[in-house]
Scaffold this active site. Structure first.
Site, short mmCIF file in Angstrom:
data_model
loop_
_atom_site.label_atom_id
_atom_site.label_comp_id
_atom_site.label_asym_id
_atom_site.label_seq_id
_atom_site.Cartn_x
_atom_site.Cartn_y
_atom_site.Cartn_z
N GLN A 1 56.14 33.57 37.28
CA GLN A 1 56.17 32.40 38.14
C GLN A 1 56.02 31.12 37.33
O GLN A 1 55.71 31.15 36.13
CB GLN A 1 55.03 32.47 39.15
CG GLN A 1 53.64 32.55 38.50
CD GLN A 1 52.52 32.73 39.50
OE1 GLN A 1 51.80 31.80 39.80
NE2 GLN A 1 52.37 33.97 40.00
N HIS B 1 54.75 31.98 33.50
CA HIS B 1 53.57 32.76 33.16
C HIS B 1 53.38 33.89 34.17
O HIS B 1 54.01 33.88 35.24
CB HIS B 1 52.31 31.88 33.13
CG HIS B 1 52.01 31.22 34.44
ND1 HIS B 1 52.64 30.07 34.85
CD2 HIS B 1 51.14 31.54 35.44
CE1 HIS B 1 52.17 29.70 36.03
NE2 HIS B 1 51.27 30.59 36.42
N GLU C 1 47.27 24.20 36.05
CA GLU C 1 46.10 25.06 36.23
C GLU C 1 45.53 25.53 34.90
O GLU C 1 46.18 25.42 33.85
CB GLU C 1 46.45 26.27 37.11
CG GLU C 1 47.49 27.20 36.52
CD GLU C 1 47.90 28.31 37.49
OE1 GLU C 1 47.84 28.09 38.71
OE2 GLU C 1 48.31 29.38 37.01
N ARG D 1 58.52 31.99 42.32
CA ARG D 1 58.49 33.34 41.75
C ARG D 1 59.89 33.85 41.44
O ARG D 1 60.85 33.47 42.09
CB ARG D 1 57.83 34.32 42.73
CG ARG D 1 56.41 33.96 43.13
CD ARG D 1 55.87 34.95 44.16
NE ARG D 1 54.50 34.63 44.56
CZ ARG D 1 54.20 33.79 45.54
NH1 ARG D 1 55.17 33.19 46.24
NH2 ARG D 1 52.94 33.55 45.84
N LYS E 1 57.42 39.60 46.93
CA LYS E 1 57.53 38.37 47.71
C LYS E 1 58.87 37.66 47.45
O LYS E 1 59.66 38.07 46.59
CB LYS E 1 56.36 37.43 47.38
CG LYS E 1 55.00 37.97 47.77
CD LYS E 1 53.89 36.98 47.44
CE LYS E 1 52.53 37.50 47.85
NZ LYS E 1 51.45 36.54 47.53
N HIS F 1 54.92 26.69 38.33
CA HIS F 1 54.51 25.75 39.37
C HIS F 1 55.27 24.44 39.17
O HIS F 1 55.39 23.94 38.04
CB HIS F 1 53.01 25.51 39.32
CG HIS F 1 52.21 26.78 39.36
ND1 HIS F 1 52.29 27.66 40.42
CD2 HIS F 1 51.34 27.33 38.48
CE1 HIS F 1 51.49 28.69 40.19
NE2 HIS F 1 50.91 28.52 39.02
N LYS G 1 50.88 21.64 40.56
CA LYS G 1 49.83 22.64 40.43
C LYS G 1 49.59 23.03 38.96
O LYS G 1 49.70 24.19 38.59
CB LYS G 1 50.18 23.89 41.25
CG LYS G 1 49.03 24.88 41.41
CD LYS G 1 49.54 26.15 42.09
CE LYS G 1 48.45 27.20 42.17
NZ LYS G 1 48.94 28.50 42.66
N SER H 1 53.11 37.95 39.82
CA SER H 1 54.53 37.66 39.63
C SER H 1 54.78 36.77 38.42
O SER H 1 53.93 35.96 38.02
CB SER H 1 55.09 36.97 40.89
OG SER H 1 54.37 35.79 41.15
#
Length: 429
Positions: free
Chosen positions: A110, A275, A137, A294, A300, A112, A135, A108
């Site tokens: 999305q 991203h 990453e 998302r 979802k 964070h 989050k 997706s």
């Protein structure tokens, strides 16, 4: 209390999200099968191998002489395994979550949340946002790896607005012209304000509106493909449309930078940066969280309002990390986050390397090959092979030797490839 320098074998969790690579073609499937002694189901997607203490995919000790124990329980009961400074900052838990990803189908679009927003989202919607942590990453490519990351620059977005008429039809000529007339003298704040407005307008369109325009764009590009070579972005849009027909993410993909990583290259993603991973396999490390907001390319829950309000709207191509050599075989990837760093080690047959003792915990995973592992105070060596995952306590030196053809199980092990995740070394300075 646990001995301070005893590495522990771990049995890890797998996630079978539908975007994962099917069966034995998936690196995640192979690693999980060897890690857990499980059979691979040929038509099942294997998306993520999780290593750490997150409750959605916890790891357990896998010592033959004792019953399994959750890693979270082990470090909670023995905080000395984490190191004093780590406990002071993050408590009795691993501050990072380590993963392997096998991506067959785009994830997706999305972002964070940062720590402050994560706390609010968890409090107000705990059924969706299951923890209160941020989050950040990083992804280190194992194979060629494709992603979308961050907003394209001003001039490229002007090109998009001039060449994708479906955008203008959706956001309106007035707002499109506002961005087309942005110049260097306007400053970042004005540019970001206009970008946020047109992106929010795009993402907030009704399903009927954007479904019609995605179909219209597909028909136009299919026709134009017969008389000219489509751009990389146009080809990507058609690929995404096959995966997610009539999805707003197909249109919004034009807003983002396409990134192609070669094996050994890495990409880091800060809070509130948009991203989407598209294809390939990677090692991923992040702060211990599973919070995802998302807004496209997904069946979802979509939280469009939150996503559009939280983004930084920073423009430009993301930084690609190629690792800093620590020795002839090991490179370190250091993102601007305290929680983690990643080392990549490719060790030829018969060669050895030492991972010095550090003040925090580490997780190791063997991705290919086999060899032996020895700690600074152990008498013997432990055999390590593909799929083995180890928790290594703070202040523990690890020596690794790759097997040679003569002492390997198959007489041709090739290079031993392993990855280490640990707390960012800069945190301890």
């Amino acid at each position: 209390m646990e001995p301070p320098s005893k590495p522990r074998r771990l049995r890890c969790s797998v996630q079978n999200y539908d975007w994962g690579i099917l069966g034995a073609e998936s690196t995640v499937a192979g690693l999980y099968s060897k890690n857990s002694a499980s059979e691979i189901v040929p038509d099942k997607p294997y998306a993520e191998l999780w290593m750490g203490t997150h409750p959605s995919g916890p790891s357990f000790t896998a010592e033959e002489a004792e019953p399994p124990k959750p890693l979270k329980g082990l470090v909670s009961e023995n905080p000395g395994l984490l190191g004093e400074k780590v406990v002071e900052r993050w408590g009795t838990d691993l501050p990072f979550l380590f993963k392997v990803l096998s991506v067959a189908k785009a994830l997706s679009i999305q972002a964070h949340p940062d720590k402050e927003l994560a706390e609010v989202l968890h409090k107000t919607r705990p059924e969706v946002y299951k923890d209160s942590n941020h989050k950040p990453e990083m992804a280190v490519a194992v194979t060629e790896f494709e992603a979308l990351c961050g907003f394209v620059g001003v001039e490229e977005l002007k090109t998009v607005l001039n060449s994708v008429p479906e955008f203008v039809e959706l956001i309106g000529l007035e707002d499109a012209n506002k961005f087309l007339h942005v110049n260097e003298d306007d400053g970042d704040d004005k540019t970001k304000t206009i970008l946020q407005k047109i992106f929010t307008k795009l993402m907030s369109a009704s399903k009927d509106e954007y479904s019609l325009l995605v179909s219209k764009m597909k028909a136009r590009l299919d026709a134009e493909n017969k008389v000219r070579t489509l751009t990389e972005k146009e080809q990507l849009a058609l690929r995404l449309e096959k995966m997610y027909p009539s999805d707003i993410g197909v249109l919004s993909s034009f807003f983002f930078n396409p990134v192609k990583l070669k094996p050994g290259e890495a990409l880091y993603l800060g809070a509130n940066e948009p991203h989407a991973y598209l294809s390939g396999e990677c090692i991923e490390c992040m702060a211990t969280s599973d919070n995802v907001v998302r807004a496209g390319l997904t069946p979802k829950f979509r939280d469009v309002k939150t996503l559009c309000s939280m983004l930084t709207y920073k423009q430009g191509f993301p930084e690609i990390l190629r690792g800093i050599p620590l020795d002839p075989y090991t490179k370190r990837y250091t993102p601007p986050f305290d929680e983690f760093e990643v080392d990549r080690c490719v060790l030829p047959e018969g060669e050895s390397v030492v991972f010095p003792a550090v003040p925090g915990p580490s997780l190791f995973i063997v991705v290919t090959g086999e060899g032996h592992l020895k700690t600074n105070n152990s008498v013997g060596e432990d055999k390590i092979t593909e799929g083995h995952v180890f928790f290594v306590p703070a202040e523990t030196e690890i020596g690794v030797t790759a097997a040679s053809g003569a002492d390997s199980a198959n007489d041709a092990p090739g290079a031993l490839q392993l990855y280490r995740a640990g707390v960012n070394s800069k945190f301890f300075l």
